[in-house]
Write a protein that holds these residues in place. Structure first.
Motif, PDB file in Angstrom:
ATOM      1  N   GLY A  82       0.750  -1.279  -0.009  1.00  0.00           N
ATOM      2  CA  GLY A  82       0.021  -0.095   0.030  1.00  0.00           C
ATOM      3  C   GLY A  82       0.946   1.312  -0.006  1.00  0.00           C
ATOM      4  O   GLY A  82       0.559   2.377  -0.706  1.00  0.00           O
ATOM      5  N   VAL A 111       2.748   1.655  -3.422  1.00  0.00           N
ATOM      6  CA  VAL A 111       1.496   2.346  -4.395  1.00  0.00           C
ATOM      7  C   VAL A 111       1.636   3.625  -4.322  1.00  0.00           C
ATOM      8  O   VAL A 111       1.574   4.439  -5.430  1.00  0.00           O
ATOM      9  N   GLY A 150      -4.312   4.079  -3.015  1.00  0.00           N
ATOM     10  CA  GLY A 150      -3.174   3.447  -2.104  1.00  0.00           C
ATOM     11  C   GLY A 150      -3.934   2.763  -0.883  1.00  0.00           C
ATOM     12  O   GLY A 150      -3.849   1.463  -0.598  1.00  0.00           O
ATOM     13  N   ALA A 169      -5.745  -0.022  -2.379  1.00  0.00           N
ATOM     14  CA  ALA A 169      -4.689  -1.409  -2.663  1.00  0.00           C
ATOM     15  C   ALA A 169      -4.488  -1.968  -1.351  1.00  0.00           C
ATOM     16  O   ALA A 169      -4.213  -3.308  -1.443  1.00  0.00           O
ATOM     17  N   PHE A 208      -4.810  -5.995  -1.040  1.00  0.00           N
ATOM     18  CA  PHE A 208      -3.583  -6.896  -0.555  1.00  0.00           C
ATOM     19  C   PHE A 208      -4.068  -7.716   0.731  1.00  0.00           C
ATOM     20  O   PHE A 208      -3.676  -8.578   0.900  1.00  0.00           O
TER      21      PHE A 208
END
Length: 465
Positions: A32, A35, A54, A57, A61
C-alpha cells in the motif's frame, strides 16, 4: 470531536475487517505504501488521488472486502477533516487576518530587529515550544506558518533553517511534555506521577529539541535548499492601512488559544472532577475548536478593526483565507483515511502480537512497540495509547522515576519516522511546498532524530534513577 478523541476511537477500533494473517498484513502494508509513493513520484499523481488509490490497494492486498475498505477510508477521512480540518480552516482565517492587518509584519519586523542571523533558529524553536505546549501539532502549525514563512522570506533564510526548528519545537511538545494530551494518556495508563514526568520530560526535551531543531536544520538546509513557497506566503498588507496592530496585542491574540487550552489542561489536573462547574467551563473554552474560534473573533477587533478594516474588508479577508487550503484539507483527510484503513485491517494488533515475544529491557521494549505502531498506523497518539496499554503491567514494581521514564520512552517512540501514512507528513509537505522526497529528507528525518535522541536520554537517565 477533537483530534485526540478521534484517534482514541481509532485505537479502540472493532474487529479487523479482514482475517488475513500477520505475514499477509505485513505485505499489504508495504504494498500500500509502495503504491502511494510510486503514484506520486513516478506518475506525478495528486497526493489526494494517490492516497485514495493506495488505501484501496492496501485493503485489496489484505483481503478485506472492497465495501469495508471504502467504509474505513471514508470514516478516517471524515474523522480527520472533522477533527483537524475545522482547526486548519480557523487557523487559516487567523493567519490571513494576521497578514492582511499588518500584524504578521509587526511580529516579523520585531523578531528580525531583535534577533541576529545566528540566533534566528533558536528564536523559532523557543516560540514553537511555547506555542506547542498545550496544542495539537496541526493547530500549532497553522498558527506558526505565517510567521515562519514571512521570517524566512524577509530574512532571506533557507526555509529549512527556520522551519525545522519550529517543527521540532512543536513535535517534541507533542510527544514528551504534559499537559499535552498524548503524554497525559500514557501517564494515566501506566500510573505515572505527572509532576515527575513533566520534570524528567523537560530534561529529555531540551537537548532533544536542540539537536533535532537548530543543529539538524543546518544539514536539512543543505539537503533541501528551498525558499518559502510564494503561494503560501501571506501577502504584504496594502499601503493604505490606517496603522498596524502593536506587537504586544498581536502576540497576545495569537497566544489566546494557547492560553485557553493550557488553562483547561491545568484545571483538569488540579480539579480532576468532571462535575465541577469551573472544569465544565474550561473544558468548553479550552477545546481546540472554541479556543481557535475565540481567537479568530478577537483578531477581527485587535487586528482587523485596529488596522481600519470595514465589515466588508473583514468578510473578504475571511473568504480569501479559505481557498488556498482546499487542497491541503483533502490531502490531510485522505492521509487520515489511509491511517484508518491500516488500523481497521488489524495492523496495530499485528504489531502487538509480535512484540509479546520480545525479551528486552522494559524502556527499550516500550519504545520499540511505539515505533512499530507509529510506522504501521501513522498516528503518534494511537502509538502512545496502544503501547501504554501493552506495557502498563511492566510499571508494577518500578520506582516513581522509572515509571515516568516509561511514559517518555513511549512518547519518544511514537514520533519515529513520520511518512506517507501520517496526515502530519502531508500537512508539512503542502505548507512548505516540498515534494515527497524532500519531505522525507527533512521532516521524516527530523522526527526520527527526536525519537532516537529522546530514547537515548531516557536510557541515560535510567542509569542514575
Amino acid at each position: 470531536m477533537t483530534s485526540l478523541s478521534v484517534e482514541i476511537l481509532a485505537a479502540d477500533a472493532a474487529e479487523p475487517i479482514t482475517s488475513a494473517g500477520n505475514a499477509q498484513l505485513g505485505i499489504a502494508v508495504l504494498a500500500g505504501i509502495a503504491v502511494i509513493v510510486l503514484l506520486i513520484t513516478k506518475f506525478k499523481l495528486h497526493a489526494f488521488l494517490a492516497l485514495t488509490i493506495g488505501s484501496l490497494a492496501l485493503g485489496a492486498f489484505a483481503g478485506a472486502p472492497l465495501a469495508d475498505t471504502i467504509k474505513s477510508f471514508s470514516t478516517g477521512l471524515g474523522n480527520t477533516v472533522a477533527g483537524v480540518g475545522v482547526l486548519i480552516a480557523l487557523g487559516a482565517i487567523l493567519g490571513k487576518l494576521l497578514a492582511d492587518s499588518g500584524g504578521a509584519d509587526q511580529i516579523v519586523d520585531t523578531i528580525l530587529a531583535k534577533t541576529g542571523k545566528k540566533g534566528m533558529p533558536w528564536a523559532m524553536v523557543l516560540i514553537a515550544s511555547v506555542i506547542g505546549l498545550p496544542l495539537f501539532f496541526e493547530v500549532g502549525i497553522v498558527l506558526l506558518i505565517p510567521v515562519v514563512l514571512m521570517v524566512a522570506k524577509r530574512g532571506n533564510y533557507s526555509l529549512m533553517r527556520i522551519g525545522i526548528p519550529a517543527l521540532a519545537g512543536l513535535s517534541v511538545m507533542h510527544g514528551l511534555i504534559p499537559p499535552h494530551p498524548g503524554p497525559l494518556v500514557a501517564i494515566d495508563a501506566v500510573g505515572a506521577n505527572l509532576g515527575v514526568t513533566l520534570a524528567l520530560g523537560l530534561v529529555v526535551a531540551i537537548p532533544t529539541v536542540i539537536i533535532a531543531g537548530p543543529v539538524f536544520s543546518k544539514y536539512a538546509a543543505r539537503w533541501v535548499d528551498i525558499q518559502a513557497p510564494e503561494k503560501m506566503i501571506p501577502a504584504r498588507p496594502s499601503a493604505d492601512l490606517e496603522k498596524r496592530p502593536g506587537f504586544g496585542i498581536t502576540v497576545a491574540t495569537i497566544l489566546l488559544p494557547v492560553v485557553l487550552m493550557l488553562v483547561k489542561a491545568l484545571v483538569d489536573i488540579v480539579v480532576d472532577d468532571p462535575e465541577n462547574g469551573v472544569q465544565k467551563v474550561t473544558d468548553v473554552i479550552g477545546s481546540p475548536l472554541i479556543a481557535l474560534l475565540a481567537a479568530v473573533i478577537v483578531a477581527m477587533f485587535t487586528m482587523g478593526r485596529a488596522a481600519g478594516f470595514t465589515k466588508e474588508q473583514l468578510s473578504s479577508t475571511v473568504d480569501r483565507s479559505l481557498a488556498p487550503i482546499a487542497g491541503i484539507l483533502l490531502i490531510v483527510g485522505a492521509g487520515g483515511g489511509f491511517k484508518q484503513t491500516l488500523i481497521d485491517i488489524g495492523v496495530g494488533q499485528m504489531i502487538l502480537d509480535f512484540s509479546k515475544s520480545w525479551s528486552i529491557p522494559a524502556l527499550l521494549l516500550a519504545w520499540l512497540i511505539a515505533v512499530a505502531i507509529r510506522l504501521a498506523t501513522g498516528s503518534a497518539t494511537v502509538a502512545t495509547i496502544s503501547a501504554a496499554g501493552l506495557v502498563a503491567p511492566l510499571a508494577e514494581g518500578m520506582s516513581t522515576g522509572e515509571v515516568s521514564l516509561l511514559v517518555l520512552a513511549i512518547g519518544a517512540g511514537s514520533l519515529f519516522f513520520s511518512h506517507v501514512n501520517d496526515a502530519g507528513f502531508w500537512l508539512v509537505k503542502e505548507y512548505f511546498g516540498m515534494n515527497v522526497g524532500q519531505t522525507v529528507k527533512t521532516w521524516s528525518v527530523m522526527e526520527t532524530i527526536i525519537s532516537v535522541v529522546g530514547i537515548v536520554f531516557v536510557l541515560l537517565l535510567s542509569l542514575v534513577l
